[in-house]
Design a protein around this motif. Sequence first.
Motif, PDB file in Angstrom:
ATOM      1  N   ASP A 110      -3.483   2.003  86.565  1.00 53.90           N
ATOM      2  CA  ASP A 110      -4.008   1.351  85.367  1.00 53.90           C
ATOM      3  C   ASP A 110      -5.280   0.574  85.658  1.00 53.90           C
ATOM      4  O   ASP A 110      -5.978   0.141  84.737  1.00 53.90           O
ATOM      5  CB  ASP A 110      -2.952   0.404  84.775  1.00 53.90           C
ATOM      6  CG  ASP A 110      -2.532  -0.668  85.778  1.00 53.90           C
ATOM      7  OD1 ASP A 110      -2.048  -0.292  86.857  1.00 53.90           O
ATOM      8  OD2 ASP A 110      -2.686  -1.873  85.482  1.00 53.90           O
ATOM      9  N   THR A 111      -5.615   0.394  86.950  1.00 54.66           N
ATOM     10  CA  THR A 111      -6.817  -0.365  87.296  1.00 54.66           C
ATOM     11  C   THR A 111      -8.082   0.482  87.218  1.00 54.66           C
ATOM     12  O   THR A 111      -9.194  -0.032  87.311  1.00 54.66           O
ATOM     13  CB  THR A 111      -6.699  -0.931  88.726  1.00 54.66           C
ATOM     14  OG1 THR A 111      -6.523   0.159  89.645  1.00 54.66           O
ATOM     15  CG2 THR A 111      -5.497  -1.867  88.835  1.00 54.66           C
ATOM     16  N   LYS A 112      -7.952   1.794  87.037  1.00 52.52           N
ATOM     17  CA  LYS A 112      -9.118   2.678  87.011  1.00 52.52           C
ATOM     18  C   LYS A 112      -9.811   2.666  85.646  1.00 52.52           C
ATOM     19  O   LYS A 112     -11.024   2.850  85.560  1.00 52.52           O
ATOM     20  CB  LYS A 112      -8.696   4.096  87.368  1.00 52.52           C
ATOM     21  CG  LYS A 112      -9.850   5.083  87.465  1.00 52.52           C
ATOM     22  CD  LYS A 112      -9.373   6.461  87.910  1.00 52.52           C
ATOM     23  CE  LYS A 112     -10.528   7.446  88.022  1.00 52.52           C
ATOM     24  NZ  LYS A 112     -10.076   8.783  88.478  1.00 52.52           N
ATOM     25  N   TYR A 113      -9.028   2.439  84.583  1.00 53.51           N
ATOM     26  CA  TYR A 113      -9.574   2.530  83.226  1.00 53.51           C
ATOM     27  C   TYR A 113      -9.407   1.207  82.485  1.00 53.51           C
ATOM     28  O   TYR A 113      -8.524   0.393  82.802  1.00 53.51           O
ATOM     29  CB  TYR A 113      -8.865   3.638  82.446  1.00 53.51           C
ATOM     30  CG  TYR A 113      -8.939   5.001  83.095  1.00 53.51           C
ATOM     31  CD1 TYR A 113     -10.143   5.682  83.173  1.00 53.51           C
ATOM     32  CD2 TYR A 113      -7.808   5.590  83.643  1.00 53.51           C
ATOM     33  CE1 TYR A 113     -10.232   6.931  83.773  1.00 53.51           C
ATOM     34  CE2 TYR A 113      -7.871   6.835  84.249  1.00 53.51           C
ATOM     35  CZ  TYR A 113      -9.087   7.499  84.312  1.00 53.51           C
ATOM     36  OH  TYR A 113      -9.157   8.717  84.925  1.00 53.51           O
ATOM     37  N   LEU A 114     -10.246   0.998  81.495  1.00 54.79           N
ATOM     38  CA  LEU A 114     -10.160  -0.188  80.656  1.00 54.79           C
ATOM     39  C   LEU A 114      -8.840  -0.171  79.881  1.00 54.79           C
ATOM     40  O   LEU A 114      -8.506   0.813  79.218  1.00 54.79           O
ATOM     41  CB  LEU A 114     -11.325  -0.222  79.672  1.00 54.79           C
ATOM     42  CG  LEU A 114     -11.339  -1.376  78.670  1.00 54.79           C
ATOM     43  CD1 LEU A 114     -11.529  -2.708  79.391  1.00 54.79           C
ATOM     44  CD2 LEU A 114     -12.458  -1.173  77.648  1.00 54.79           C
ATOM     45  N   SER A 115      -8.095  -1.257  79.980  1.00 60.97           N
ATOM     46  CA  SER A 115      -6.797  -1.330  79.316  1.00 60.97           C
ATOM     47  C   SER A 115      -6.969  -1.748  77.855  1.00 60.97           C
ATOM     48  O   SER A 115      -7.552  -2.779  77.553  1.00 60.97           O
ATOM     49  CB  SER A 115      -5.894  -2.337  80.039  1.00 60.97           C
ATOM     50  OG  SER A 115      -4.660  -2.467  79.379  1.00 60.97           O
ATOM     51  N   ALA A 141     -19.253   4.079  89.308  1.00 61.21           N
ATOM     52  CA  ALA A 141     -18.923   5.345  88.638  1.00 61.21           C
ATOM     53  C   ALA A 141     -19.610   5.437  87.283  1.00 61.21           C
ATOM     54  O   ALA A 141     -20.098   6.507  86.883  1.00 61.21           O
ATOM     55  CB  ALA A 141     -17.413   5.474  88.479  1.00 61.21           C
ATOM     56  N   ILE A 142     -19.674   4.300  86.577  1.00 63.06           N
ATOM     57  CA  ILE A 142     -20.359   4.274  85.279  1.00 63.06           C
ATOM     58  C   ILE A 142     -21.845   4.576  85.469  1.00 63.06           C
ATOM     59  O   ILE A 142     -22.443   5.363  84.724  1.00 63.06           O
ATOM     60  CB  ILE A 142     -20.170   2.904  84.594  1.00 63.06           C
ATOM     61  CG1 ILE A 142     -18.702   2.695  84.213  1.00 63.06           C
ATOM     62  CG2 ILE A 142     -21.072   2.786  83.355  1.00 63.06           C
ATOM     63  CD1 ILE A 142     -18.389   1.294  83.727  1.00 63.06           C
ATOM     64  N   SER A 143     -22.429   3.969  86.481  1.00 62.88           N
ATOM     65  CA  SER A 143     -23.850   4.177  86.748  1.00 62.88           C
ATOM     66  C   SER A 143     -24.155   5.635  87.101  1.00 62.88           C
ATOM     67  O   SER A 143     -25.197   6.171  86.703  1.00 62.88           O
ATOM     68  CB  SER A 143     -24.296   3.258  87.893  1.00 62.88           C
ATOM     69  OG  SER A 143     -25.665   3.432  88.168  1.00 62.88           O
ATOM     70  N   ALA A 144     -23.241   6.283  87.818  1.00 63.51           N
ATOM     71  CA  ALA A 144     -23.435   7.690  88.183  1.00 63.51           C
ATOM     72  C   ALA A 144     -23.475   8.566  86.937  1.00 63.51           C
ATOM     73  O   ALA A 144     -24.283   9.508  86.840  1.00 63.51           O
ATOM     74  CB  ALA A 144     -22.316   8.143  89.127  1.00 63.51           C
ATOM     75  N   ARG A 145     -22.609   8.260  85.973  1.00 67.93           N
ATOM     76  CA  ARG A 145     -22.635   9.001  84.710  1.00 67.93           C
ATOM     77  C   ARG A 145     -23.938   8.735  83.961  1.00 67.93           C
ATOM     78  O   ARG A 145     -24.548   9.651  83.383  1.00 67.93           O
ATOM     79  CB  ARG A 145     -21.440   8.616  83.840  1.00 67.93           C
ATOM     80  CG  ARG A 145     -20.089   9.138  84.328  1.00 67.93           C
ATOM     81  CD  ARG A 145     -18.983   8.746  83.366  1.00 67.93           C
ATOM     82  NE  ARG A 145     -17.680   9.250  83.797  1.00 67.93           N
ATOM     83  CZ  ARG A 145     -16.530   8.998  83.159  1.00 67.93           C
ATOM     84  NH1 ARG A 145     -16.542   8.245  82.051  1.00 67.93           N
ATOM     85  NH2 ARG A 145     -15.389   9.485  83.614  1.00 67.93           N
ATOM     86  N   GLY A 148     -28.202  12.406  91.773  1.00 68.76           N
ATOM     87  CA  GLY A 148     -27.074  12.758  92.635  1.00 68.76           C
ATOM     88  C   GLY A 148     -25.897  13.362  91.898  1.00 68.76           C
ATOM     89  O   GLY A 148     -25.256  14.301  92.389  1.00 68.76           O
ATOM     90  N   THR A 149     -25.600  12.848  90.706  1.00 67.75           N
ATOM     91  CA  THR A 149     -24.456  13.343  89.934  1.00 67.75           C
ATOM     92  C   THR A 149     -24.638  14.810  89.570  1.00 67.75           C
ATOM     93  O   THR A 149     -23.724  15.629  89.738  1.00 67.75           O
ATOM     94  CB  THR A 149     -24.280  12.512  88.650  1.00 67.75           C
ATOM     95  OG1 THR A 149     -24.140  11.139  88.992  1.00 67.75           O
ATOM     96  CG2 THR A 149     -23.050  12.968  87.886  1.00 67.75           C
ATOM     97  N   LEU A 150     -25.817  15.156  89.096  1.00 72.31           N
ATOM     98  CA  LEU A 150     -26.077  16.539  88.674  1.00 72.31           C
ATOM     99  C   LEU A 150     -26.255  17.470  89.872  1.00 72.31           C
ATOM    100  O   LEU A 150     -25.862  18.641  89.817  1.00 72.31           O
ATOM    101  CB  LEU A 150     -27.313  16.584  87.776  1.00 72.31           C
ATOM    102  CG  LEU A 150     -27.176  15.817  86.456  1.00 72.31           C
ATOM    103  CD1 LEU A 150     -28.491  15.830  85.678  1.00 72.31           C
ATOM    104  CD2 LEU A 150     -26.063  16.402  85.593  1.00 72.31           C
ATOM    105  N   ARG A 151     -26.824  16.956  90.961  1.00 74.51           N
ATOM    106  CA  ARG A 151     -26.935  17.787  92.157  1.00 74.51           C
ATOM    107  C   ARG A 151     -25.548  18.131  92.693  1.00 74.51           C
ATOM    108  O   ARG A 151     -25.289  19.252  93.154  1.00 74.51           O
ATOM    109  CB  ARG A 151     -27.730  17.052  93.264  1.00 74.51           C
ATOM    110  CG  ARG A 151     -29.171  16.769  92.955  1.00 74.51           C
ATOM    111  CD  ARG A 151     -30.017  17.964  92.542  1.00 74.51           C
ATOM    112  NE  ARG A 151     -29.720  19.166  93.293  1.00 74.51           N
ATOM    113  CZ  ARG A 151     -29.594  20.362  92.740  1.00 74.51           C
ATOM    114  NH1 ARG A 151     -29.725  20.522  91.424  1.00 74.51           N
ATOM    115  NH2 ARG A 151     -29.332  21.415  93.478  1.00 74.51           N
ATOM    116  N   ALA A 152     -24.624  17.168  92.647  1.00 75.22           N
ATOM    117  CA  ALA A 152     -23.257  17.415  93.127  1.00 75.22           C
ATOM    118  C   ALA A 152     -22.570  18.483  92.281  1.00 75.22           C
ATOM    119  O   ALA A 152     -21.840  19.334  92.797  1.00 75.22           O
ATOM    120  CB  ALA A 152     -22.453  16.113  93.103  1.00 75.22           C
ATOM    121  N   LEU A 153     -22.806  18.453  90.969  1.00 76.61           N
ATOM    122  CA  LEU A 153     -22.223  19.472  90.094  1.00 76.61           C
ATOM    123  C   LEU A 153     -22.786  20.847  90.430  1.00 76.61           C
ATOM    124  O   LEU A 153     -22.042  21.835  90.483  1.00 76.61           O
ATOM    125  CB  LEU A 153     -22.504  19.139  88.626  1.00 76.61           C
ATOM    126  CG  LEU A 153     -21.749  17.949  88.024  1.00 76.61           C
ATOM    127  CD1 LEU A 153     -22.148  17.764  86.559  1.00 76.61           C
ATOM    128  CD2 LEU A 153     -20.250  18.130  88.133  1.00 76.61           C
TER     129      LEU A 153
END
Length: 608
Positions: free
Chosen positions: A259-264, A317-321, A388-393
């Motif tokens: 539950d710590t990964k996502y906004l509750s 993770a938000i910044s990567a998106r 980086g995010t798109l290169r990884a994809l």
Amino acid sequence: MAVSPMMQQYFTIKREYPDCILLFRLGDFYEMFYDDAVTASQALELVLTGKDCGGGERAPMCGVPYHAVESYISKLITKGYRVAVCEQLEDPSQSKGIVKRDVVRVVTPGTVTEGAFLAADKNNYICSLYYENGRYGAAYADISTGALYATDLPTEDVKSALLSSLTSYAPSEIITDGSLDEEVLAYLKDRFGTLITQVDKSEFDYDKAEKEIASLTADEDDAEHGPLCLRAVGALIAYLRRTQKDTVAYLRHIHFYSDTKYLSMDAFTKRSLELTESIANRDKRGSLLGAIDSTGSAPGARLLRKWVLNPLLDVEAISARQDAVEELKNATVVRKELYRLFRSVIDMERMTTRIIYNTAGAGDLKLLEGTLRVIPEVKAQLAQLHCGTLRALDESLETLSDVADSIGNTIMENPAGTLKDGNLIRNGANEVVDELRLMVLDGKAWLAKIEQLEKERTGIRTLKVGYNKVFGYYIEVSKSFAGSVPSNYIRRQTLANSERYVTDELKDMESRILSAKERLFALEYEIFQKLREVILQSAERIKKAAAVLAELDVYTSFATTAADLQMVRPLVDDSDGLSITEGRHIVVEKHLKKTYFVPNDCRFDGES
């Protein structure tokens, strides 16, 4: 009272599935009898007839054609029924006595793999819940896509945490040992129309769960997880194994999360924010999802819905998106080309499951090939991007050209809709197929030639050579020419205005043509099944590619919305402050036709 052997077989199978409508395969139809027939005739608006069952009894009966059965199953599931599909397990023409039959799958709201019951832009989850010592373990699976998630819910405010989790996944069916709170049950039935399936508590045994998970040979996330969600996963796999008759190969990876990964957000907050549906009409229009969804593919639409309901907490993770969205927003030509490509992509996740279930036809494989041919074009666009995010994809996206070539080199361009009537395999793919097909075509040409020769020989201008499944090939002569019929014609059938005949020569050619046709159809089906096995060996590769394309589709959707609505990238950090300059409510703004939305500023920190 004595009944026929076939009905004895029916009763034996029906006793094993008393809570299901039994679809009993008889030739080209699935038949239903007795109470099932009465129920189904009303639910499906079918004509109720009767069948002689022996001993002077006639059973209520109704049926549906085999080629349209999935649509009827969807209608029954939508109306809250469980359906057991009983198939013929051997070729009736080769069997001695009663054809072997058995149930090959049980379809419930949570185990549907195709048909109108499945919405393209929504996952169809089945949930398993286990409660112990004030805490729940939950598992969610969408067998139409192969997704499997599991988590142990928080110990604080247990009911709120449970309702929040259930609201995010909106399960169509829940497996429980009977310990679910009545208020929760009422919420599920009212909010989502969820079917509650109660199983014995022993199904949640820990040792049994470990064995079920081990037998699945599934990969597990490295995320920490407790014993409760493992029990829930074990019970879920066991239930799917029973209903799907051991066909659980679509579940390969268990995604554990905390539950710590996502906004509750509690269930009331999710509903009040109108994240995926409006309060007024419970429709996507008027919701946040409806305002921002510019996805081109079904997997992308489903992933976007999941992200909206489960916002990330990790700033990195938000910044990567955001990096991906920002670059795509600025790369207008690439973004528009990707959007065009995604609109031609089929649902590879659900198609893979259909291939596993052997319900995909040759036309479906050609659609899969078409999507696989798009991947190199997608990679060509990704090659122009740099974050980086798109290169990884790009690096993780396989072209799968070997799979596409296997289909393209085997299946003809416009294959038949059925699998056992030929016209599946392309010319040049198999020498024997080519030879048999030539024999059949030559036979048809010979028949046309015979018709012309017989017209000339007999002087019967209306003479024609025809074929039907009952009498085979025949020569038809109108009664006005009855006196001109040669002595070597053997009468086969009398019609109102004509007579049908055969000759020894015609019967000999019929035998040769039909033999070649039967061998051709059987060989084409065999080659198709071998191709299916080849594709299944790459099922995980296909699903991985589908997941990459879905993620890229969501980034493209975000970028498209951002460009269309002139949105800017927000700076996200771990502080308690919030500062918005000229903020707009995009849902409200989208529905304003002639009125300008006045932007507003908003600022506060942890003390204000």
